[in-house]
Motif scaffolding. Structure first.
Motif, mmCIF file in Angstrom:
data_model
loop_
_atom_site.group_PDB
_atom_site.id
_atom_site.type_symbol
_atom_site.label_atom_id
_atom_site.label_comp_id
_atom_site.label_asym_id
_atom_site.label_seq_id
_atom_site.Cartn_x
_atom_site.Cartn_y
_atom_site.Cartn_z
ATOM 1 N N PRO A 135 -10.846 -18.194 -19.311
ATOM 2 C CA PRO A 135 -10.209 -18.223 -17.996
ATOM 3 C C PRO A 135 -11.211 -18.519 -16.887
ATOM 4 O O PRO A 135 -12.386 -18.147 -16.977
ATOM 5 C CB PRO A 135 -9.627 -16.818 -17.862
ATOM 6 N N THR A 136 -10.755 -19.184 -15.832
ATOM 7 C CA THR A 136 -11.606 -19.434 -14.677
ATOM 8 C C THR A 136 -11.877 -18.131 -13.931
ATOM 9 O O THR A 136 -12.997 -17.888 -13.466
ATOM 10 C CB THR A 136 -10.929 -20.453 -13.734
ATOM 11 N N ILE A 137 -10.856 -17.300 -13.806
ATOM 12 C CA ILE A 137 -10.999 -15.993 -13.161
ATOM 13 C C ILE A 137 -10.478 -14.935 -14.123
ATOM 14 O O ILE A 137 -9.372 -15.072 -14.674
ATOM 15 C CB ILE A 137 -10.227 -15.934 -11.830
ATOM 16 N N SER A 138 -11.261 -13.893 -14.317
ATOM 17 C CA SER A 138 -10.862 -12.791 -15.184
ATOM 18 C C SER A 138 -10.990 -11.480 -14.407
ATOM 19 O O SER A 138 -12.086 -11.126 -13.963
ATOM 20 C CB SER A 138 -11.740 -12.755 -16.438
ATOM 21 N N VAL A 139 -9.879 -10.796 -14.240
ATOM 22 C CA VAL A 139 -9.832 -9.520 -13.511
ATOM 23 C C VAL A 139 -9.476 -8.434 -14.517
ATOM 24 O O VAL A 139 -8.483 -8.546 -15.226
ATOM 25 C CB VAL A 139 -8.783 -9.568 -12.386
ATOM 26 N N ALA A 140 -10.270 -7.375 -14.569
ATOM 27 C CA ALA A 140 -10.052 -6.305 -15.548
ATOM 28 C C ALA A 140 -10.044 -4.939 -14.875
ATOM 29 O O ALA A 140 -11.023 -4.545 -14.224
ATOM 30 C CB ALA A 140 -11.129 -6.341 -16.632
ATOM 31 N N ASN A 141 -8.924 -4.233 -14.994
ATOM 32 C CA ASN A 141 -8.760 -2.840 -14.534
ATOM 33 C C ASN A 141 -9.231 -2.672 -13.084
ATOM 34 O O ASN A 141 -9.883 -1.676 -12.733
ATOM 35 C CB ASN A 141 -9.526 -1.882 -15.454
ATOM 36 N N LEU A 142 -8.888 -3.627 -12.252
ATOM 37 C CA LEU A 142 -9.377 -3.635 -10.865
ATOM 38 C C LEU A 142 -8.588 -2.647 -10.006
ATOM 39 O O LEU A 142 -7.358 -2.637 -10.024
ATOM 40 C CB LEU A 142 -9.254 -5.044 -10.285
ATOM 41 N N SER A 143 -9.320 -1.837 -9.242
ATOM 42 C CA SER A 143 -8.669 -0.890 -8.336
ATOM 43 C C SER A 143 -9.367 -0.922 -6.986
ATOM 44 O O SER A 143 -10.544 -1.287 -6.881
ATOM 45 C CB SER A 143 -8.700 0.532 -8.905
ATOM 46 N N LYS A 144 -8.623 -0.541 -5.948
ATOM 47 C CA LYS A 144 -9.187 -0.441 -4.610
ATOM 48 C C LYS A 144 -8.500 0.692 -3.859
ATOM 49 O O LYS A 144 -7.280 0.685 -3.698
ATOM 50 C CB LYS A 144 -9.009 -1.748 -3.832
ATOM 51 N N THR A 145 -9.309 1.664 -3.433
ATOM 52 C CA THR A 145 -8.826 2.758 -2.595
ATOM 53 C C THR A 145 -9.640 2.749 -1.312
ATOM 54 O O THR A 145 -10.881 2.803 -1.349
ATOM 55 C CB THR A 145 -8.973 4.111 -3.302
ATOM 56 N N TYR A 146 -8.964 2.671 -0.176
ATOM 57 C CA TYR A 146 -9.652 2.635 1.113
ATOM 58 C C TYR A 146 -10.035 4.048 1.548
ATOM 59 O O TYR A 146 -9.569 5.047 0.986
ATOM 60 C CB TYR A 146 -8.767 1.956 2.156
ATOM 61 N N ALA A 147 -10.896 4.113 2.555
ATOM 62 C CA ALA A 147 -11.403 5.403 3.023
ATOM 63 C C ALA A 147 -10.274 6.330 3.468
ATOM 64 O O ALA A 147 -10.403 7.556 3.392
ATOM 65 C CB ALA A 147 -12.394 5.184 4.164
ATOM 66 N N SER A 148 -9.189 5.772 3.917
ATOM 67 C CA SER A 148 -8.042 6.574 4.362
ATOM 68 C C SER A 148 -7.329 7.258 3.205
ATOM 69 O O SER A 148 -6.481 8.119 3.415
ATOM 70 C CB SER A 148 -7.045 5.672 5.092
ATOM 71 N N GLY A 149 -7.672 6.828 1.973
ATOM 72 C CA GLY A 149 -7.001 7.374 0.801
ATOM 73 C C GLY A 149 -5.915 6.469 0.257
ATOM 74 O O GLY A 149 -5.369 6.729 -0.824
ATOM 75 N N PHE A 150 -5.620 5.389 0.983
ATOM 76 C CA PHE A 150 -4.579 4.465 0.533
ATOM 77 C C PHE A 150 -5.073 3.664 -0.667
ATOM 78 O O PHE A 150 -6.137 3.041 -0.612
ATOM 79 C CB PHE A 150 -4.191 3.517 1.659
ATOM 80 N N GLN A 151 -4.301 3.694 -1.753
ATOM 81 C CA GLN A 151 -4.668 2.947 -2.958
ATOM 82 C C GLN A 151 -3.964 1.597 -2.933
ATOM 83 O O GLN A 151 -2.772 1.490 -3.199
ATOM 84 C CB GLN A 151 -4.290 3.732 -4.222
ATOM 85 N N ALA A 152 -4.727 0.557 -2.614
ATOM 86 C CA ALA A 152 -4.146 -0.773 -2.445
ATOM 87 C C ALA A 152 -3.942 -1.490 -3.766
ATOM 88 O O ALA A 152 -3.013 -2.287 -3.907
ATOM 89 C CB ALA A 152 -5.032 -1.617 -1.530
ATOM 90 N N LEU A 153 -4.830 -1.235 -4.746
ATOM 91 C CA LEU A 153 -4.717 -1.866 -6.057
ATOM 92 C C LEU A 153 -4.877 -0.798 -7.136
ATOM 93 O O LEU A 153 -5.722 0.094 -7.015
ATOM 94 C CB LEU A 153 -5.788 -2.949 -6.245
ATOM 95 N N LYS A 154 -4.072 -0.935 -8.201
ATOM 96 C CA LYS A 154 -4.046 0.080 -9.256
ATOM 97 C C LYS A 154 -4.172 -0.590 -10.627
ATOM 98 O O LYS A 154 -3.185 -1.056 -11.187
ATOM 99 C CB LYS A 154 -2.741 0.873 -9.190
ATOM 100 N N GLY A 155 -5.377 -0.687 -11.124
ATOM 101 C CA GLY A 155 -5.608 -1.168 -12.478
ATOM 102 C C GLY A 155 -5.087 -2.562 -12.766
ATOM 103 O O GLY A 155 -4.370 -2.792 -13.738
#
Length: 308
Positions: free
Chosen positions: A3-23
């Motif tokens: 694959p050109t782009i491979s994303v694995a178990n990616l998560s993002k939680t901002y300082a406010s506690g908001f979870q923008a991405l979940k696995g």
């Protein structure tokens, strides 16, 4: 091919506690147009921003052409062009200077021939000396694409590229995107215009509440989740649907002059043939029939409304 782009178990939680991405797990193929759909706040822009190196992930990994976006950030960023939602604010710069400057930001040597080709391909050549502030909204969108292409990336992210653009210019930009794909550039597109994805995408991804709920080839998606309706226009009003046809799931229009049969796109011929035979046996005559099929927009709405 890998694959050109491979994303694995990616998560993002901002300082406010908001979870923008979940696995998030996602692979994007070389040379495809991939449309990422989702409602506002679903995580589309966060996902793109992480891949492009603008936002740091909280967990997981992203590789671009085999290079890690964190440890090999210079290499990965040089491979990617990004067309953001925001219009350019360097109002007093000329189109040429703006695009040439963007190329220099990636450490590329000056290449007037390449800049000229980009501007001509985007119908901006006659505007090359104009200040950005004098351009229409549609032309400013084209400048954003030109800036993203200035350093000759092999991957192009388009974040709502036709927002606020009229229908005619939108179709013109669709042509530009197809031409880029045909030249070997991998395109990742986010859009609120579902018909844009339906018109252009090879594959569709749907993200909702930070979770990637579906990734599918467009044709397969519409075949699997699409519904068709057979509409029968009756000769005479029908008081009610006969009990012998109750299992068919038929509905009657308000004026009782149409019968509507909803069915999956798979195995449709056998179902319709037997239905017409049953209608004949029940003495129900019709004068015309027509069919309709679910649009990608209807499928999208049904997906994001499903309970999690």
């Amino acid at each position: 091919m890998p694959p050109t782009i491979s994303v694995a178990n990616l998560s993002k939680t901002y300082a406010s506690g908001f979870q923008a991405l979940k696995g998030i797990d996602l692979e994007i193929r070389s040379g495809e147009i991939f449309a990422l759909l989702g409602p506002n706040g679903a995580g589309k822009t966060t996902l793109i921003s992480i891949i492009c190196g603008i936002v740091s992930p909280s967990g997981g990994s992203v590789h671009v052409n085999g290079h890690d976006i964190i440890t090999d950030y210079r290499t990965t960023r040089s491979l990617i062009g990004l067309v953001p939602q925001e219009l350019p604010n360097n109002a007093f710069e000329s189109v040429w200077d703006t695009v040439a400057f963007s190329r220099g930001l990636f450490g590329k040597p000056p290449n007037p021939a390449h800049i000229e080709k980009v501007l001509r391909d985007l119908s901006l050549w006659d505007k090359k000396d104009n200040r950005i502030m004098t351009l229409s909204g549609g032309m400013k969108r084209r400048v954003l694409i030109a800036k993203a292409l200035s350093h000759e990336p092999r991957i192009l992210f388009l974040d709502e590229p036709t927002a606020g653009v009229d229908v005619e210019l939108r179709k013109d930009m669709w042509r530009i995107v197809r031409d880029l794909r045909d030249s070997g550039v991998t395109i990742i597109l986010t859009t609120h215009y579902i018909e844009e994805a339906e018109e252009m995408a090879d594959r569709i991804g749907v993200i909702n509440n930070g979770e990637l709920i579906l990734v599918e080839d467009k044709s397969t998606l519409m075949h699997k989740l699409g519904k068709k309706q057979l509409i029968l226009q009756l000769h005479h009003p029908l008081e009610k649907i006969p009990s012998a046809l109750a299992s068919r799931g038929l509905t009657l229009s308000d004026d009782a002059m149409e019968l509507v049969y909803t069915y999956d796109t798979q195995g449709e011929r056998t179902g319709i043939t037997s239905l017409l035979a049953e209608l004949n046996e029940a003495g129900i005559k019709f004068k015309d029939l027509s069919t309709t099929q679910s649009s990608l927009e209807q499928i999208f709405v049904s997906l994001v409304k499903r309970p999690s």
